[in-house]
Write an enzyme that holds these catalytic residues in place. Structure first.
Site, PDB file in Angstrom:
ATOM      1  N   TRP A 116       7.306  -3.966  -3.102  1.00 29.33           N
ATOM      2  CA  TRP A 116       6.769  -5.075  -2.295  1.00 29.33           C
ATOM      3  C   TRP A 116       7.853  -5.971  -1.739  1.00 29.33           C
ATOM      4  CZ3 TRP A 116       2.641  -3.484  -0.431  1.00 29.33           C
ATOM      5  CH2 TRP A 116       1.753  -2.731  -1.184  1.00 29.33           C
ATOM      6  N   LYS A 171      -7.328  -9.010  -5.444  1.00 34.79           N
ATOM      7  CA  LYS A 171      -7.085  -8.892  -6.890  1.00 34.79           C
ATOM      8  C   LYS A 171      -7.774 -10.089  -7.552  1.00 34.79           C
ATOM      9  CE  LYS A 171      -2.767  -7.012  -5.268  1.00 34.79           C
ATOM     10  NZ  LYS A 171      -2.996  -5.580  -5.216  1.00 34.79           N
ATOM     11  N   ASP A 194       5.519 -14.238  -2.927  1.00 32.46           N
ATOM     12  CA  ASP A 194       4.352 -13.362  -2.841  1.00 32.46           C
ATOM     13  C   ASP A 194       3.654 -13.380  -4.204  1.00 32.46           C
ATOM     14  OD1 ASP A 194       2.565 -11.277  -2.745  1.00 32.46           O
ATOM     15  OD2 ASP A 194       3.998  -9.770  -2.029  1.00 32.46           O
TER      16      ASP A 194
HETATM   17  N1  PMP Z   1       2.419  -7.758  -2.210  1.00 34.86           N
HETATM   18  C1  PMP Z   1       2.015  -7.334  -3.428  1.00 34.86           C
HETATM   19  C2  PMP Z   1       2.701  -7.886  -4.642  1.00 34.86           C
HETATM   20  C3  PMP Z   1       0.980  -6.413  -3.533  1.00 34.86           C
HETATM   21  O1  PMP Z   1       0.581  -5.993  -4.735  1.00 34.86           O
HETATM   22  C4  PMP Z   1       0.351  -5.931  -2.363  1.00 34.86           C
HETATM   23  C5  PMP Z   1      -0.794  -4.962  -2.383  1.00 34.86           C
HETATM   24  N2  PMP Z   1      -1.130  -4.392  -3.532  1.00 34.86           N
HETATM   25  C6  PMP Z   1       0.832  -6.383  -1.121  1.00 34.86           C
HETATM   26  C7  PMP Z   1       1.847  -7.302  -1.087  1.00 34.86           C
HETATM   27  C8  PMP Z   1       0.230  -5.877   0.148  1.00 34.86           C
HETATM   28  O2  PMP Z   1      -1.015  -6.469   0.291  1.00 34.86           O
HETATM   29  P1  PMP Z   1      -2.019  -6.100   1.448  1.00 34.86           P
HETATM   30  O3  PMP Z   1      -2.528  -4.751   1.174  1.00 34.86           O
HETATM   31  O4  PMP Z   1      -3.052  -7.188   1.324  1.00 34.86           O
HETATM   32  O5  PMP Z   1      -1.275  -6.187   2.737  1.00 34.86           O
END
Ligand code: PMP
Length: 358
Positions: free
Chosen positions: A102, A194, A170
């Site tokens: 991420w 989540k 994030d």
């Molecule tokens: N950051 C983290 C820490 C995540 O776990 C996720 C998705 N699991 C994302 C970003 C991406 O999120 P999205 O699918 O809402 O774009």
């Protein structure tokens, strides 16, 4: 009703109380004769849903008055672009700690807009820890972290001290899992699927002085435009905002505060970590001091047994325990809505599986 225990990393299990409340209001929300899904986002009824959701969040998270709460779309992933578009100003550069997938995605998007200085990385150790040995550069517009890495199961238990430099984080997989001091951050963002409910909504909490006019930006991607229009520049994700409201109400009713909720999360995570720590058969993949309360990756002594574990757990009503493809093994995601009973069931299965296969 055959509900499973869903250990998915997201979208993930929601409280049955929340789902039941939504179901009871699905066809006729509070006597309006319509579903929240069908309401104009400008209607009095929806504006009440919106305001009540936002004020509950502000109260629960204790968000200071110099922060704006934005309800956006595009997922946490769009924030990987919106953040540099809006926040790279004087230095056109940000510093990032690379804790895995991420943060890597965030770095990739950041580099399309400006400079990224990766100050530290745990890549050489399969991202099994949070790097702490680095200096915060001075010539940057912000410092970026992924506070809880969903894939690797690492968590910052102490935030980096960035002084006057805004900290951007994030919190997709740890928001609302514990109390936080919002004033330590410049920007917090999280996808909703989540701990905040359902996919389609992205929460951004941003310090007001970081919101600046920039006519060069597409309107939808400008924090200033979104803030000036109170997240209603276009149609917001109305139903996901309503669901967040129900989730916040449930947290308040069930736990009372994030302090109490954190204790339950600690208890659930410890139940699993205790099994991992007292076993020659299982191994957690993260160093103790950086372990996440929400995402717990682990392996058994062989890949074959990992697969058998996942298949047998599924037969017993515990689903989505397969680890991310980049880590392998298993991952138990135990967000707020995973009950203590669900974790007890998993832990008892883990012990039984070990006995039968060691
Ligand atoms: N950051 C983290 C820490 C995540 O776990 C996720 C998705 N699991 C994302 C970003 C991406 O999120 P999205 O699918 O809402 O774009």
């Amino acid at each position: 009703m055959n509900r499973v225990y869903n250990f998915s990393a997201g979208p993930s299990q929601m409280s049955e109380k929340v789902l039941e409340k939504a179901a009871s209001e699905l066809l006729n929300y509070k006597g309006t004769g319509q579903s929240v899904m069908e309401m104009s986002h400008r209607s009095k009824e929806f504006l009440e849903v919106f305001e009540s959701c936002r004020s509950k969040l502000i109260e629960l998270m204790n968000i200071p008055s110099n922060y704006k709460v934005l309800f956006l779309q595009g997922g946490a992933s769009l924030q990987f672009s919106m953040i540099p578009m809006n926040l790279l100003k004087k230095n056109k550069k940000a510093a990032v700690v690379n804790t895995g997938a991420w943060s890597k995605k965030a770095i990739k998007e950041l580099k399309k807009i400006g400079d990224a200085e990766v100050v530290a990385s745990s890549e050489e150790d399969t991202f099994s820890y949070i790097p702490k040995d680095y200096k915060v550069p001075e010539d940057i517009d912000y410092f970026y972290i992924c506070e809880n890495n969903t894939i690797y199961g690492t968590k910052y238990h102490e935030l980096p001290d960035t002084g006057d430099i805004p900290l951007v984080a994030d919190l997709s997989s740890c928001i609302l899992s514990e109390p936080i001091d919002v004033s330590k951050y410049g920007v917090i963002f999280a996808g909703a699927q989540k701990n905040l409910g359902m996919a389609g909504l992205t929460l951004v909490i941003i310090r007001e002085d970081l919101i600046e006019e920039n006519d060069a930006l597409p309107s939808m991607l400008s924090y200033k435009v979104q803030a000036d229009n109170d997240s209603m520049f276009n149609t917001p994700p109305t139903y996901a905002i309503y669901m967040l409201g129900l989730v916040l109400e449930w947290i308040k009713d069930e736990f009372g505060s994030l302090e109490n909720l954190e204790k339950v999360n600690q208890k659930k995570a410890n139940m699993i970590y205790d099994v991992l720590d007292n076993s020659e058969f299982y191994r957690g993949t993260v160093v103790k001091e950086d372990r996440s309360l929400m995402n717990i990756p682990f392996v058994t002594i062989s890949k074959e047994l990992d697969e058998k574990f996942i298949a047998e757990a599924k037969e017993q009503g515990m689903v989505n325990l397969k680890g991310h493809r980049s880590v392998g093994g298993m991952r138990a995601s135990v967000y707020n809505a995973m009950s203590v009973e669900g974790v007890e069931k998993l832990v008892s299965f883990m012990k039984d599986f070990e006995e039968r296969n060691k």
